[in-house]
Design a protein around this motif. Structure first.
Motif, PDB file in Angstrom:
ATOM      1  N   PHE A 178       0.827  -1.203   0.000  1.00 34.22           N
ATOM      2  CA  PHE A 178       0.000   0.000   0.000  1.00 34.22           C
ATOM      3  C   PHE A 178       0.862   1.254   0.000  1.00 34.22           C
ATOM      4  O   PHE A 178       0.519   2.260  -0.633  1.00 34.22           O
ATOM      5  CB  PHE A 178      -0.945   0.001   1.207  1.00 34.22           C
ATOM      6  CG  PHE A 178      -2.164  -0.854   1.027  1.00 34.22           C
ATOM      7  CD1 PHE A 178      -3.121  -0.521   0.081  1.00 34.22           C
ATOM      8  CD2 PHE A 178      -2.363  -1.979   1.800  1.00 34.22           C
ATOM      9  CE1 PHE A 178      -4.258  -1.310  -0.093  1.00 34.22           C
ATOM     10  CE2 PHE A 178      -3.487  -2.769   1.637  1.00 34.22           C
ATOM     11  CZ  PHE A 178      -4.438  -2.439   0.683  1.00 34.22           C
ATOM     12  N   THR A 181       2.186   1.628  -3.610  1.00 29.79           N
ATOM     13  CA  THR A 181       1.193   1.917  -4.644  1.00 29.79           C
ATOM     14  C   THR A 181       0.473   3.241  -4.425  1.00 29.79           C
ATOM     15  O   THR A 181      -0.025   3.828  -5.382  1.00 29.79           O
ATOM     16  CB  THR A 181       0.149   0.800  -4.730  1.00 29.79           C
ATOM     17  OG1 THR A 181      -0.440   0.591  -3.432  1.00 29.79           O
ATOM     18  CG2 THR A 181       0.787  -0.501  -5.200  1.00 29.79           C
ATOM     19  N   SER A 182       0.418   3.698  -3.184  1.00 31.67           N
ATOM     20  CA  SER A 182      -0.359   4.924  -2.947  1.00 31.67           C
ATOM     21  C   SER A 182       0.330   5.939  -2.054  1.00 31.67           C
ATOM     22  O   SER A 182      -0.143   7.065  -1.930  1.00 31.67           O
ATOM     23  CB  SER A 182      -1.718   4.566  -2.326  1.00 31.67           C
ATOM     24  OG  SER A 182      -1.551   3.843  -1.115  1.00 31.67           O
ATOM     25  N   ARG A 185       1.259   8.916  -3.884  1.00 28.30           N
ATOM     26  CA  ARG A 185       0.167   9.436  -4.695  1.00 28.30           C
ATOM     27  C   ARG A 185      -0.965  10.043  -3.861  1.00 28.30           C
ATOM     28  O   ARG A 185      -2.019  10.369  -4.399  1.00 28.30           O
ATOM     29  CB  ARG A 185      -0.397   8.315  -5.581  1.00 28.30           C
ATOM     30  CG  ARG A 185       0.647   7.709  -6.515  1.00 28.30           C
ATOM     31  CD  ARG A 185       0.051   6.672  -7.428  1.00 28.30           C
ATOM     32  NE  ARG A 185      -0.886   7.259  -8.375  1.00 28.30           N
ATOM     33  CZ  ARG A 185      -1.612   6.541  -9.241  1.00 28.30           C
ATOM     34  NH1 ARG A 185      -1.504   5.225  -9.249  1.00 28.30           N
ATOM     35  NH2 ARG A 185      -2.440   7.134 -10.067  1.00 28.30           N
ATOM     36  N   LEU A 186      -0.712  10.195  -2.557  1.00 24.86           N
ATOM     37  CA  LEU A 186      -1.728  10.831  -1.717  1.00 24.86           C
ATOM     38  C   LEU A 186      -2.098  12.228  -2.210  1.00 24.86           C
ATOM     39  O   LEU A 186      -3.268  12.616  -2.142  1.00 24.86           O
ATOM     40  CB  LEU A 186      -1.262  10.886  -0.265  1.00 24.86           C
ATOM     41  CG  LEU A 186      -1.416   9.588   0.550  1.00 24.86           C
ATOM     42  CD1 LEU A 186      -0.895   9.797   1.959  1.00 24.86           C
ATOM     43  CD2 LEU A 186      -2.860   9.126   0.578  1.00 24.86           C
ATOM     44  N   GLU A 188      -2.441  13.139  -5.178  1.00 25.18           N
ATOM     45  CA  GLU A 188      -3.415  12.956  -6.258  1.00 25.18           C
ATOM     46  C   GLU A 188      -4.813  12.711  -5.699  1.00 25.18           C
ATOM     47  O   GLU A 188      -5.811  13.144  -6.264  1.00 25.18           O
ATOM     48  CB  GLU A 188      -3.001  11.773  -7.142  1.00 25.18           C
ATOM     49  CG  GLU A 188      -1.692  11.967  -7.885  1.00 25.18           C
ATOM     50  CD  GLU A 188      -1.351  10.746  -8.716  1.00 25.18           C
ATOM     51  OE1 GLU A 188      -2.273  10.203  -9.375  1.00 25.18           O
ATOM     52  OE2 GLU A 188      -0.187  10.311  -8.710  1.00 25.18           O
ATOM     53  N   VAL A 189      -4.873  11.993  -4.598  1.00 32.87           N
ATOM     54  CA  VAL A 189      -6.168  11.745  -3.953  1.00 32.87           C
ATOM     55  C   VAL A 189      -6.695  13.043  -3.358  1.00 32.87           C
ATOM     56  O   VAL A 189      -7.900  13.306  -3.395  1.00 32.87           O
ATOM     57  CB  VAL A 189      -6.023  10.661  -2.865  1.00 32.87           C
ATOM     58  CG1 VAL A 189      -7.328  10.485  -2.095  1.00 32.87           C
ATOM     59  CG2 VAL A 189      -5.599   9.349  -3.488  1.00 32.87           C
ATOM     60  N   LEU A 247      -7.711   4.401  -6.746  1.00 31.41           N
ATOM     61  CA  LEU A 247      -6.640   5.074  -6.011  1.00 31.41           C
ATOM     62  C   LEU A 247      -7.110   5.475  -4.610  1.00 31.41           C
ATOM     63  O   LEU A 247      -6.345   5.374  -3.639  1.00 31.41           O
ATOM     64  CB  LEU A 247      -6.168   6.303  -6.784  1.00 31.41           C
ATOM     65  CG  LEU A 247      -5.002   7.087  -6.159  1.00 31.41           C
ATOM     66  CD1 LEU A 247      -3.796   6.177  -5.971  1.00 31.41           C
ATOM     67  CD2 LEU A 247      -4.644   8.290  -7.028  1.00 31.41           C
ATOM     68  N   THR A 248      -8.357   5.895  -4.499  1.00 27.12           N
ATOM     69  CA  THR A 248      -8.900   6.242  -3.188  1.00 27.12           C
ATOM     70  C   THR A 248      -8.946   5.020  -2.279  1.00 27.12           C
ATOM     71  O   THR A 248      -8.625   5.100  -1.083  1.00 27.12           O
ATOM     72  CB  THR A 248     -10.318   6.836  -3.329  1.00 27.12           C
ATOM     73  OG1 THR A 248     -10.263   7.997  -4.144  1.00 27.12           O
ATOM     74  CG2 THR A 248     -10.890   7.212  -1.974  1.00 27.12           C
ATOM     75  N   LEU A 250      -6.944   2.415  -2.483  1.00 24.13           N
ATOM     76  CA  LEU A 250      -5.565   2.120  -2.111  1.00 24.13           C
ATOM     77  C   LEU A 250      -5.084   3.075  -1.019  1.00 24.13           C
ATOM     78  O   LEU A 250      -4.371   2.667  -0.092  1.00 24.13           O
ATOM     79  CB  LEU A 250      -4.659   2.205  -3.333  1.00 24.13           C
ATOM     80  CG  LEU A 250      -4.876   1.135  -4.405  1.00 24.13           C
ATOM     81  CD1 LEU A 250      -3.998   1.416  -5.619  1.00 24.13           C
ATOM     82  CD2 LEU A 250      -4.590  -0.258  -3.856  1.00 24.13           C
ATOM     83  N   ALA A 251      -5.466   4.339  -1.131  1.00 24.34           N
ATOM     84  CA  ALA A 251      -5.114   5.303  -0.087  1.00 24.34           C
ATOM     85  C   ALA A 251      -5.782   4.928   1.233  1.00 24.34           C
ATOM     86  O   ALA A 251      -5.189   5.071   2.307  1.00 24.34           O
ATOM     87  CB  ALA A 251      -5.537   6.709  -0.512  1.00 24.34           C
TER      88      ALA A 251
END
Length: 275
Positions: A178, A181-182, A185-186, A188-189, A247-248, A250-251
């Motif tokens: 996790f 993968t995320s 990219r937080l 981006e969320v 993505l959300t 995964l976050a």
């Protein structure tokens, strides 16, 4: 994250839990019906409802809201009982609740998605198979572990040590997955979305500290099994959704473990060992 690794994690976790349990532990749970009733209500009513309200108040976008609601409405994550073990919670409560939550997710996920204004495709046979596989991966190892404890206690102790070590290693792998993968990219969320997720996760963990019922070990079990959501089911339902929804989710998984694992370890340091 491979399906095989998740399956091994689930089996190893439940085997480690099963080798610590006796049939009397489950009979004692039947004398405290308030615990499972309140826990189920929290998982299928309170937490999803809170997610819908918070997402609305925060003004989140449709996809981010959908991802959070899917996670919040999917109880029964496979590592809830393992975190209960680490938190020195009531393992009979943790194992029983985890088994009850999994099939409830097939109803609560589409229901709460509809309440939030979405029309997801039903889980269908694939979702049922996913939940059925998860249930068998919980019930069978617990039963085997309990049998070993009763018939071969020395073997049960060795199996417990090995299975717990395997489960811990794979849990660390899941957390790293996790994070990889995320974690980066937080942004981006969106930090508001991340904040909403964090509040939902903390609400899931709150039973450990709020004296809703006794004993404290039962509260820790409810907190851990509530905090870990069935993200496999949520991702299955979100398969046809946009990338922001995935993505959300995964976050959500990243923040779920980032908050619940330290809480479990903290509870272990402040709790008496569970026999």
């Amino acid at each position: 994250m491979s399906t095989a690794a998740l399956a091994i994690l689930l089996v190893a976790s439940m085997l480690a839990v099963g080798t610590t349990l006796r049939a009397a532990d489950f009979r004692a749970l039947a004398d405290r019906p308030a615990v499972p009733v309140l826990a189920v209500l929290a998982n299928v009513v309170v937490i999803p409802g809170l997610a819908v309200v918070l997402a609305s108040l925060a003004g989140l976008g449709a996809d981010a809201t959908f991802g959070i609601v899917l996670a919040a409405a999917a109880p029964g994550g496979g590592t809830g009982a393992l975190l209960t073990l680490h938190a020195r919670g009531d393992l009979a409560v943790g194992a029983a609740l985890q088994g009850v939550y999994a099939p409830l997710g097939l109803l609560s996920v589409p229901l709460w998605a509809w309440v939030a204004g979405y029309d997801p495709a039903p889980a269908g046979p694939g979702g049922v198979a996913l939940v059925a596989g998860g249930l068998s991966g919980q019930v069978v190892p617990v039963a085997v572990g309990m049998w070993l404890r009763r018939r071969r206690p020395a073997v049960a102790q060795r199996v417990h040590e090995v299975s717990r070590r395997v489960a811990d290693v794979l849990l660390a792998v899941v957390v790293l997955y996790f994070l990889a993968t995320s974690g980066t990219r937080l942004p981006e969320v969106g930090w508001v979305t991340a904040g909403v997720i964090a509040v939902v996760v903390l609400a899931c963990l709150s039973p450990a500290l709020v004296p809703v019922f006794d004993p404290p070990a039962a509260r820790r079990a409810v907190a851990m099994t509530t905090a870990v959501r069935n993200l496999s089911l949520a991702l299955f339902v979100a398969a046809a959704a946009g990338p922001v929804v995935v993505l959300t989710l995964l976050a959500y998984g990243l923040l779920m473990y980032a908050l619940s694992v330290p809480v479990a370890l903290k509870l272990a340091r402040t709790a008496a060992p569970v026999s």
